[in-house]
Design an enzyme around this catalytic site. Structure first.
Site, mmCIF file in Angstrom:
data_model
loop_
_atom_site.group_PDB
_atom_site.id
_atom_site.type_symbol
_atom_site.label_atom_id
_atom_site.label_comp_id
_atom_site.label_asym_id
_atom_site.label_seq_id
_atom_site.Cartn_x
_atom_site.Cartn_y
_atom_site.Cartn_z
ATOM 1 N N THR A 42 0.817 -1.210 0.000
ATOM 2 C CA THR A 42 0.000 0.000 0.000
ATOM 3 C C THR A 42 0.850 1.259 0.000
ATOM 4 O OG1 THR A 42 -1.877 -1.066 1.098
ATOM 5 C CG2 THR A 42 -1.702 1.316 1.323
ATOM 6 N N CYS A 48 1.393 6.117 0.899
ATOM 7 C CA CYS A 48 2.250 7.215 1.353
ATOM 8 C C CYS A 48 3.061 7.882 0.251
ATOM 9 C CB CYS A 48 3.235 6.714 2.411
ATOM 10 S SG CYS A 48 2.650 5.387 3.469
ATOM 11 N N TYR A 99 12.231 -2.591 -4.721
ATOM 12 C CA TYR A 99 11.771 -3.552 -3.708
ATOM 13 C C TYR A 99 12.037 -4.978 -4.174
ATOM 14 C CZ TYR A 99 9.458 -0.835 -0.066
ATOM 15 O OH TYR A 99 9.204 -0.030 1.017
ATOM 16 N N ALA A 115 -1.614 -16.369 -2.210
ATOM 17 C CA ALA A 115 -1.259 -17.484 -1.335
ATOM 18 C C ALA A 115 -2.330 -17.628 -0.255
ATOM 19 C CB ALA A 115 0.108 -17.261 -0.702
ATOM 20 N N TYR A 179 -6.785 11.099 8.179
ATOM 21 C CA TYR A 179 -5.584 11.325 7.374
ATOM 22 C C TYR A 179 -5.899 11.419 5.876
ATOM 23 C CZ TYR A 179 -2.574 9.573 11.262
ATOM 24 O OH TYR A 179 -1.914 9.361 12.439
ATOM 25 N N ILE A 180 -6.458 10.335 5.335
ATOM 26 C CA ILE A 180 -6.582 10.212 3.879
ATOM 27 C C ILE A 180 -7.544 11.246 3.316
ATOM 28 C CG2 ILE A 180 -7.240 8.658 1.997
ATOM 29 C CD1 ILE A 180 -6.352 6.326 3.798
ATOM 30 N N GLU A 183 -5.896 14.736 3.485
ATOM 31 C CA GLU A 183 -4.762 14.842 2.568
ATOM 32 C C GLU A 183 -5.235 15.015 1.130
ATOM 33 O OE1 GLU A 183 -1.531 12.355 5.291
ATOM 34 O OE2 GLU A 183 -2.668 11.318 3.713
ATOM 35 N N ARG A 200 -18.945 12.652 9.588
ATOM 36 C CA ARG A 200 -20.050 12.355 10.515
ATOM 37 C C ARG A 200 -19.849 12.945 11.906
ATOM 38 N NH1 ARG A 200 -19.035 6.197 12.740
ATOM 39 N NH2 ARG A 200 -16.793 6.412 13.045
ATOM 40 N N ARG A 206 -10.513 13.113 14.351
ATOM 41 C CA ARG A 206 -10.852 12.471 15.626
ATOM 42 C C ARG A 206 -9.625 11.774 16.199
ATOM 43 N NH1 ARG A 206 -12.618 7.277 16.923
ATOM 44 N NH2 ARG A 206 -12.690 6.734 14.708
ATOM 45 N N ALA A 343 2.249 11.962 11.156
ATOM 46 C CA ALA A 343 2.002 13.206 10.428
ATOM 47 C C ALA A 343 0.764 13.056 9.564
ATOM 48 C CB ALA A 343 3.200 13.570 9.545
ATOM 49 N N GLU A 443 11.689 27.343 16.669
ATOM 50 C CA GLU A 443 12.330 27.904 17.860
ATOM 51 C C GLU A 443 11.305 28.163 18.966
ATOM 52 O OE1 GLU A 443 13.692 32.163 17.650
ATOM 53 O OE2 GLU A 443 13.092 31.929 15.544
#
Length: 461
Positions: A42, A48, A99, A115, A179-180, A183, A200, A206, A343, A443
């Protein structure tokens, strides 16, 4: 003859499974990795990495607008969605190749097929072949969850499809507040789409600190994103190439795309878990594991999002490495899931580590809050209406910094460094003893001297 065909069979070629395979192979284990889609999982293929590439690109228009305040006069500019998608695809293909190469260099073997477990030691491949393994690692990750079926759900896309749209939608409705959803709201708005977020709950994000939630919402709305809370999409109608999203509050929204980002569920279906004696955690729907990532079957382990513990790529990698060290390196390692930085690459960006104010007040009797809300130096020249939030949550008795929360440019980069201090249980005095690096936004983290709030919980009578 060996009792088993391989020492380790990994189901899933994502970040966690790949790390486990490589480390186990490095210890001399005979390893096979099965991946039915694309190596990288993913994060690399549809999470990401492409998301961050899209985010970076979506900042450009704002940078061009801000440039005028610094003396730049930039003429007509244009944007081509197809070029963005094509260049993203090239980079993802490169990473997928890396990869694959890294796994093969380690000595592990890749089989590009599904599998399924036949028993605790036997795996049947999509080719019909069976393989026996001394140990099995399940690292199949998660998938988008569209929630309860509603009329017109077939018209809704997820983040998976968002990366491959043929054209940029002029208008898009995004359901979700995590997040998604946020973003992609920032991504599409940055490229010029009219974005409406439907959630909702009473407010977005949340589980995050309340000040962060309020700040992010205010900043997103300043940037023209409409956020509607306290309702859901109950129906989606299609009219030619257009859609109408009907909301539970009775209103409706017209758009060119409708996207749901309301959560992800573990990929546990049709893996043969029952036949192998692998139990599901009734609390979260993921594979149930102990602190060593071991399932209810003694030789089968599970890591990453399929366990639905902490669904973050670096956590899956850490779990995969710890598994290989423990089982094949004879170096027992348990992953510490506490104080993990995270993040949200929304616009503005969020970086956070440790406890929220609400969590700290529930656990500690004395909590001090240090907070700065200020206009960043760039905005003084660009004229943009935006503010940065910096917040420290401190144990008022021990002076230990319990949490750090940042909203603004480079929040994630700053948080990664601060997370080291928080993990080491640094005190507010340690922060104060650190000389400020000027002029920076960060700072503020070492110059806030006076608490903005102090909370003392009275002992029960």
């Amino acid at each position: 003859m060996a009792e088993y065909d391989v020492d380790l069979f990994v189901i899933g070629g994502g970040s966690g499974g790949v790390r486990a395979a490589r480390i186990a192979a490095g210890y001399g284990a005979k390893v096979v990795v099965a991946e039915e889609y694309r190596m990288g999982g993913t994060c690399v293929i549809r999470g990401c990495v492409p998301k961050k590439l899209f985010v970076i690109g979506s900042h450009v228009h704002q940078e061009i607008e801000d440039a005028a305040g610094f003396g730049w006069s930039i003429g007509d500019v244009s944007f081509d969605w197809a070029t963005l998608v094509a260049n993203k695809d090239k980079e993802i293909a490169r990473l997928e190749g890396a990869y694959t190469t890294n796994v093969e260099k380690s000595g592990a073997r890749i089989v590009k097929t599904r599998a399924v477990l036949e028993d605790a030691h036997t795996i049947r491949l999509g080719t019909g072949e069976t393989v026996t393994a001394k140990y099995i690692l399940i690292a199949t990750g998660g998938a988008p969850n569209h929630g309860p079926a509603i009329p017109g759900i077939e018209h809704v896309i997820s983040s998976n499809e968002a990366f491959h749209l043929k054209e940029l939608p002029k208008r898009i409705v995004i359901q979700g507040g995590g997040y998604i959803a946020l973003e992609f709201a920032g991504i599409f708005a940055g490229y010029g789409s009219d974005v409406t977020v439907v959630y909702r709950g009473e407010n977005i994000l949340r589980g995050f600190d309340e000040d962060v939630r309020k700040h992010v919402r205010a900043e997103m709305e300043k940037r023209g994103i409409t956020i509607i809370t306290g309702c859901t999409v109950t129906k989606v109608d299609k009219h030619g190439r257009d859609f109408t999203s009907h909301l539970s509050g009775g209103s409706s929204i017209a758009s060119d795309q409708v996207m749901f980002a309301i959560g992800r569920h573990p990929n546990v279906a049709n893996l043969g878990l029952e036949t192998a004696g692998v139990a599901i955690n009734p609390a979260n729907g993921g594979i149930q594991v102990d602190g060593w990532s071991k399932t209810s079957a003694d030789n089968i382990y599970a890591i990453g999002d399929v366990t639905h513990r902490t669904n973050l790529t670096p956590v899956a990698i850490r779990e995969g490495h710890a598994f290989a060290d423990t089982v094949f390196g004879k170096r027992p390692v348990q992953v510490d899931h506490a104080t993990i930085p995270t993040a949200v690459f929304s616009q503005p960006e969020v970086g956070t580590v440790g406890m929220t104010e609400q969590e700290a007040r529930a656990q500690f009797s004395h909590v001090d809050i240090y907070k700065a809300d200020f206009r960043p130096i760039k905005a003084t020249m660009s004229g943009r209406d935006t503010r940065v939030l910096m917040k420290l949550v401190v144990d008022g008795l021990s002076d230990r910094v319990l949490g750090c929360h940042i909203v603004g440019d480079c929040a994630a980069e700053i948080t990664q460094a601060v997370a080291i201090a928080v993990k080491m249980k640094a005190t507010k005095a340690d922060f104060d003893a650190t000389v400020a690096l000027h002029p920076t936004a960060s700072e503020e983290l070492v110059t806030m001297r006076t608490p903005t709030a102090r909370h003392v919980r009275q002992a029960a009578e």
